[in-house]
Design a protein around this motif. Structure first.
Motif, short mmCIF file in Angstrom:
data_model
loop_
_atom_site.label_atom_id
_atom_site.label_comp_id
_atom_site.label_asym_id
_atom_site.label_seq_id
_atom_site.Cartn_x
_atom_site.Cartn_y
_atom_site.Cartn_z
N ARG A 68 0.82 -1.21 0.00
CA ARG A 68 0.00 0.00 0.00
C ARG A 68 0.86 1.27 0.00
NH1 ARG A 68 -4.47 1.57 4.61
NH2 ARG A 68 -4.86 3.68 3.89
N ALA A 69 1.98 1.26 0.75
CA ALA A 69 2.83 2.45 0.83
C ALA A 69 3.40 2.80 -0.55
CB ALA A 69 3.95 2.24 1.84
N GLU B 245 0.60 4.16 -2.80
CA GLU B 245 0.23 5.54 -2.48
C GLU B 245 1.31 6.53 -2.89
OE1 GLU B 245 -1.14 5.31 1.60
OE2 GLU B 245 -3.10 4.55 0.93
N TRP B 246 2.56 6.10 -2.83
CA TRP B 246 3.67 6.94 -3.30
C TRP B 246 3.53 7.17 -4.80
CZ3 TRP B 246 8.18 8.25 -5.77
CH2 TRP B 246 9.12 9.01 -5.08
N SER C 146 10.41 13.13 -1.87
CA SER C 146 8.95 13.15 -1.99
C SER C 146 8.55 12.71 -3.41
CB SER C 146 8.43 14.57 -1.75
OG SER C 146 8.81 15.40 -2.83
N PRO C 147 7.31 12.22 -3.57
CA PRO C 147 6.84 11.84 -4.91
C PRO C 147 6.97 13.00 -5.90
CG PRO C 147 5.31 11.06 -3.24
CD PRO C 147 6.30 11.92 -2.52
N SER D 294 11.71 1.39 3.98
CA SER D 294 10.48 1.27 3.20
C SER D 294 10.30 2.60 2.47
CB SER D 294 9.29 0.97 4.10
OG SER D 294 9.06 2.05 4.96
N ILE D 295 9.49 2.58 1.43
CA ILE D 295 9.40 3.76 0.56
C ILE D 295 8.85 4.97 1.30
CG2 ILE D 295 7.07 3.39 -0.38
CD1 ILE D 295 8.36 4.00 -3.18
N ASP D 296 8.00 4.74 2.31
CA ASP D 296 7.44 5.90 3.02
C ASP D 296 8.42 6.46 4.05
OD1 ASP D 296 7.12 3.55 4.35
OD2 ASP D 296 5.05 3.88 4.97
N ALA D 297 9.62 5.83 4.17
CA ALA D 297 10.60 6.34 5.14
C ALA D 297 11.76 7.06 4.46
CB ALA D 297 11.12 5.18 5.99
#
Ligand SMILES: [Zn+2]
Length: 484
Positions: A327-328, A331-332, A371-372, A364-367
């Protein structure tokens, strides 16, 4: 072997719910692998006489999320029941579970098989219960019991017997795990036992309506074990029937090293759990506003994301699946596409360069710091020819670590792409003068050498030259050489 028989497989999946506290008491839910044994216990989850359970509202909400995500009908009137049996991991002598009126009924899940075909698997029920303690059997004899896990909220998801092979079992279980992770209700860590998968496996002669005798398979700690164990069992049963034997109803274990199943416990007759309504708990009423509030808050589920990525962005099925897997990551990617990036180019960069950088850093990608929107900015600079691909990869690595914008990195490190024709022409002059041999070969008809010349110029610019400009200048210059 299996041509004459139809496999009939149903899956029971037990998922511990990621709540802070247990199902019927205020004890913390701790990591059952790392926490010191029997440190998160109280009289309720130890089954002391006279203690009263209280339903964990958060656990019910998590169960609702799952039941709704699997398309179940939600039962407004829920009853908890006592499932009676005696075993040292169950201090009360019964497990509080749901029997006749579970929270979710009649759902379904679509799985995609390796040949691209979609198949719908029915979901018979989703019900809430509590986990048991954990027994460790010692080699020298005797067993240790840890009640930290006793009373942890547990969800059981029972499929219809619609599954026909190890591959289908694996596809179904993988999708369930993915959905549980999307819903933030379970980590999916099979090694730690927070997600446990148990197939019921039988075969019947093709065309027969009656089910064959089924076995229950346990000790599956990976999806590979699930697929291989299921296929092994199907073949074993077919061989048994072909040789005139009969399948015995039993629980079998999977031996991971020997890649075979073995008999654990035979069931002479169906177990009698003497279910009755739990007298210490009132009926649990789930009203429509609560159901609707949970439904509205559900995230876009992975199967919908995959379909949307293909239909809306033209991504290949494997790209869509890889982006939607976590999911992370999804969403990215959604945020980057929303910031105006070309979805196909973004998918390419995320699945290759960004995944490699994230893996190398063990994050992990959200860490990560980037930014996207900053990836979209970087790709626009590549598009405009401000930086070439090699430099863009270096910049991305720095973005991931520092979070600085691509423009700032280019300026501070002087990384802009060299498109200045005069500067490039001077370098080309030098390289032609220093390499009379290759020049002669090229002019003699070996045109593939052009790439070698481009490489030489790129090296001289330390990768910052604009390859399109270099190509054009080289062609022109070598042609002049020919006419002299
Ligand atoms: Zn407790």
């Amino acid at each position: 072997m299996l041509e004459r028989y139809e496999p009939v497989i149903g899956l029971e999946i037990h998922a511990e719910l990621l709540t802070q506290s247990k199902m019927f008491c205020g004890c913390r839910v701790v990591d059952s692998v790392t926490a010191a044994p029997n440190t998160a216990v109280c009289p309720v989850c130890l089954g002391m006489p006279g203690m009263l359970p209280v339903i964990n509202r958060r656990a019910v909400e998590f169960a609702l999320r799952v039941a709704l995500a699997l398309g179940c009908e939600i039962q407004p009137h829920n009853i908890f029941a006592r499932k009676n049996y005696f075993y040292p991991d169950l201090p009360k002598g019964y497990q509080i579970s749901q029997y006749e009126l579970p929270i979710g009924l009649n759902g379904s899940l679509d799985i995609i098989l390796s040949d691209g075909v979609t198949k719908r698997i029915g979901i018979r029920r989703v019900h809430m219960e509590e986990d048991t303690g954990k027994l460790t059997h010692l080699d020298k004899g005797g067993s240790l019991v840890d009640y930290n896990r006793s009373g942890v909220p547990l969800l059981e998801i029972v499929s219809e017997p619609d599954i026909r092979s190890g591959e289908e079992a694996r596809a179904y279980a993988t999708r369930i795990r993915q959905i549980l992770r999307y819903l933030d209700v379970n980590t999916g860590d099979m090694e730690k036992g927070v997600l446990r998968i148990e197939p019921n496996i039988s075969i019947r002669p093709r065309g027969d309506a009656a089910f064959g005798t089924r076995i229950e398979l346990k000790n599956l700690n990976s999806f590979r074990a699930l697929a291989d164990g299921t296929d092994f069992e199907l073949t074993r049963q077919a061989e048994l029937l072909d040789s005139g034997g009969r399948v015995v109803q039993e629980t079998r274990g999977w031996h991971d090293a020997r890649r075979e199943t073995f008999s654990q416990r035979t069931k002479e007759e169906a177990e009698d759990y003497r279910y009755f309504a739990e007298p210490d708990l009132p009926p649990l009423l789930i009203d429509t506003p609560w159901i609707e509030a949970v439904r509205v808050a559900l995230p876009e589920l992975p199967q919908l994301k995959e379909a949307r990525y293909q239909a809306q962005f033209g991504l290949a099925p494997y790209e869509a699946a890889a982006l939607a897997e976590d999911r992370a990551v999804a969403e990215w990617f959604d945020a980057a596409a929303g910031a105006g990036g070309n979805p196909k180019t973004l998918a390419n960069w995320i699945l290759n360069d960004l995944f490699r950088l994230v893996n190398e850093r063990g994050r992990s990608i959200d860490a990560i710091a980037a930014s996207p929107a900053s990836l979209v900015e970087l790709l626009a600079l590549v598009e405009r020819g401000t930086v070439n691909l090699t430099t863009a990869r270096e910049i991305l690595a720095e973005m991931v670590d520092s979070g600085r914008s691509p423009a700032t990195i280019i300026e501070s490190r002087g990384l802009g792409q060299i498109s200045d024709e005069a500067a490039l022409a001077a370098l080309i002059e030098t390289i032609i003068a220093e390499n009379p041999g290759p020049v002669a070969n090229y002019l003699g008809g070996k045109e593939s050498l052009l790439g070698w010349f481009v490489g030489q110029v790129m090296r001289a610019t330390r990768g910052q030259g604009n390859p399109a400009v270099i190509n054009e200048l080289l062609r022109k210059r070598l042609k002049e050489q020919q006419s002299t």
